[in-house]
Design an enzyme around this catalytic site. Structure first.
Site, PDB file in Angstrom:
ATOM      1  N   LYS A  99     119.404  19.629  46.083  1.00 14.50           N
ATOM      2  CA  LYS A  99     119.479  19.079  44.723  1.00 14.50           C
ATOM      3  C   LYS A  99     118.474  19.726  43.779  1.00 14.50           C
ATOM      4  O   LYS A  99     118.798  20.059  42.665  1.00 14.50           O
ATOM      5  CB  LYS A  99     119.173  17.575  44.712  1.00 14.50           C
ATOM      6  CG  LYS A  99     120.138  16.705  45.419  1.00 14.50           C
ATOM      7  CD  LYS A  99     119.801  15.232  45.209  1.00 14.50           C
ATOM      8  CE  LYS A  99     118.391  14.823  45.541  1.00 14.50           C
ATOM      9  NZ  LYS A  99     117.986  14.889  46.924  1.00 14.50           N
ATOM     10  N   ARG A 110     118.077   5.884  43.788  1.00 15.71           N
ATOM     11  CA  ARG A 110     118.057   6.000  45.248  1.00 15.71           C
ATOM     12  C   ARG A 110     118.497   4.709  45.926  1.00 15.71           C
ATOM     13  O   ARG A 110     118.612   4.676  47.136  1.00 15.71           O
ATOM     14  CB  ARG A 110     116.641   6.332  45.699  1.00 15.71           C
ATOM     15  CG  ARG A 110     116.449   7.815  46.027  1.00 15.71           C
ATOM     16  CD  ARG A 110     115.043   7.947  46.530  1.00 15.71           C
ATOM     17  NE  ARG A 110     114.752   9.120  47.258  1.00 15.71           N
ATOM     18  CZ  ARG A 110     114.214  10.230  46.757  1.00 15.71           C
ATOM     19  NH1 ARG A 110     114.050  10.343  45.457  1.00 15.71           N
ATOM     20  NH2 ARG A 110     113.874  11.213  47.540  1.00 15.71           N
ATOM     21  N   ARG A 141     111.219  24.782  53.340  1.00 14.10           N
ATOM     22  CA  ARG A 141     111.103  24.711  51.879  1.00 14.10           C
ATOM     23  C   ARG A 141     109.646  24.891  51.434  1.00 14.10           C
ATOM     24  O   ARG A 141     108.722  24.375  52.049  1.00 14.10           O
ATOM     25  CB  ARG A 141     111.625  23.362  51.413  1.00 14.10           C
ATOM     26  CG  ARG A 141     111.587  23.187  49.926  1.00 14.10           C
ATOM     27  CD  ARG A 141     112.537  22.141  49.478  1.00 14.10           C
ATOM     28  NE  ARG A 141     112.075  20.794  49.755  1.00 14.10           N
ATOM     29  CZ  ARG A 141     112.738  19.705  49.363  1.00 14.10           C
ATOM     30  NH1 ARG A 141     113.875  19.816  48.720  1.00 14.10           N
ATOM     31  NH2 ARG A 141     112.266  18.512  49.637  1.00 14.10           N
ATOM     32  N   ARG A 178     105.361  20.814  50.776  1.00 14.85           N
ATOM     33  CA  ARG A 178     105.113  19.431  50.365  1.00 14.85           C
ATOM     34  C   ARG A 178     104.746  18.601  51.579  1.00 14.85           C
ATOM     35  O   ARG A 178     105.310  18.794  52.652  1.00 14.85           O
ATOM     36  CB  ARG A 178     106.380  18.855  49.719  1.00 14.85           C
ATOM     37  CG  ARG A 178     106.601  19.340  48.328  1.00 14.85           C
ATOM     38  CD  ARG A 178     107.962  19.023  47.794  1.00 14.85           C
ATOM     39  NE  ARG A 178     108.565  17.782  48.274  1.00 14.85           N
ATOM     40  CZ  ARG A 178     109.718  17.313  47.825  1.00 14.85           C
ATOM     41  NH1 ARG A 178     110.372  17.959  46.899  1.00 14.85           N
ATOM     42  NH2 ARG A 178     110.224  16.201  48.306  1.00 14.85           N
ATOM     43  N   ARG A 229     112.226   9.960  55.928  1.00 17.09           N
ATOM     44  CA  ARG A 229     113.003  10.118  54.685  1.00 17.09           C
ATOM     45  C   ARG A 229     114.503  10.088  54.959  1.00 17.09           C
ATOM     46  O   ARG A 229     115.278   9.555  54.173  1.00 17.09           O
ATOM     47  CB  ARG A 229     112.629  11.433  53.996  1.00 17.09           C
ATOM     48  CG  ARG A 229     111.240  11.386  53.399  1.00 17.09           C
ATOM     49  CD  ARG A 229     110.778  12.756  53.006  1.00 17.09           C
ATOM     50  NE  ARG A 229     111.476  13.283  51.866  1.00 17.09           N
ATOM     51  CZ  ARG A 229     111.565  14.574  51.566  1.00 17.09           C
ATOM     52  NH1 ARG A 229     111.002  15.472  52.356  1.00 17.09           N
ATOM     53  NH2 ARG A 229     112.186  14.970  50.501  1.00 17.09           N
TER      54      ARG A 229
END
Ligand code: AMP
Length: 272
Positions: free
Chosen positions: A47, A126, A165, A198, A209
């Site tokens: 996203k 969310r 990432r 992150r 998550r």
């Protein structure tokens, strides 16, 4: 694409990242159509990268709620409110921040929803409660969503993407160590900032998550299907391939809206 205005200057998103009284330093570019989109998808479905590519193409501002919490965590000059301190702690553990905190943060920034450049909401809503609150806020601002883009990817590919990432510590641009590497290792192509992993992209947070996503966020797919605004987009392949798929879906929506004067996604209401 001729019917999309390419954004010339990227907004610093100060109004969004810092909240009032901060204002964006770059004025809103004129856009042919102010796109108002929600981006859905599990963490790692891409996203953030799509939001960045779409921002450059459509001129709409990238409104990521995760970026607001990360900006709060990194602003060491001011003392955080108790709610923001709790939000940052929840984020570090990979848990969702409470609806109350997220919604009060969004209400403070409601002006960003009626920005003339449009918006791409990433990471919000969310939960179904957040989606309902967003519908109310949009009504108050007299604007409507063009579409909810749901990026879909199998879980094994999601874990691979998240662990590779890297994010720019300065401008928040997103890279992947193999799929979308920077030109120079660990250095942002856009601003020269240092690329970091992150905290919530570490394996122990990824698991939490994903559980939070399955429990709280997946039901949003049905919520938006019922509203008639959901668009499902396969999220396999390179970021550019996914982006092409997205633009192919958005292009006819612009023509449809221009021809009928109606909302791009459903014929039940007119565009504001
Ligand atoms: P993201 O960058 O969207 O993956 O968000 C990073 C973290 O910020 C999430 O794991 C949550 O802890 C928190 N967060 C961001 N947006 C929301 C939201 N809409 N509701 C609850 N928590 C959120």
């Amino acid at each position: 694409m001729s019917n999309h205005t390419t954004a010339k200057t990227k907004s610093d998103r100060a109004a969004w990242l810092q909240g009032p009284p901060a204002a964006c330093s770059v004025p809103v570019n004129h856009v042919d159509h102010a796109w108002r989109l929600v981006l859905l998808g599990a963490p790692g479905a891409g996203k953030g990268t799509q939001a960045e590519l779409l921002t450059a193409q459509l001129g709409a501002c990238h409104l990521s709620t995760g970026d607001v919490f990360r900006a709060a965590k990194n602003s060491c000059n001011c003392e955080l409110s108790p709610a923001m301190t709790q939000a940052v702690a929840a984020m570090k553990r990979g848990e969702l921040v409470t609806d109350t905190t997220v919604l009060s943060m969004l209400k403070e920034r409601a002006g960003c929803l009626s920005c003339l450049g449009g918006f791409l909401l990433d990471g919000f809503p969310r939960t179904v409660a957040q989606a309902q609150a967003l519908e109310d806020l949009l009504k108050q601002q007299n604007v409507q969503l063009d579409a909810v883009l749901s990026y879909e990817l199998p879980i094994e590919q999601i874990v691979e993407r998240l662990s590779g990432r890297r994010t720019c510590s300065v401008c928040k641009a997103v890279y992947h160590i193999t799929g979308r590497p920077p030109k120079k290792p660990d250095v942002c192509d856009h601003c020269g900032g240092q690329l970091i992993q992150r905290e919530d992209d570490r394996p122990e947070s990824i698991r939490v998550r994903m559980e939070a996503y399955q429990k709280s966020t997946a039901p949003l797919i049905d919520f938006y299907k019922k509203l008639g605004v959901l668009v499902e987009i396969p999220a396999h392949g390179s970021p550019e391939e996914i982006f092409e798929r997205t633009l192919k879906i958005l292009k006819p929506k612009t023509k449809q809206a221009a021809a009928t004067g109606e909302c791009c996604c459903c014929s039940s209401h007119k565009k504001a």
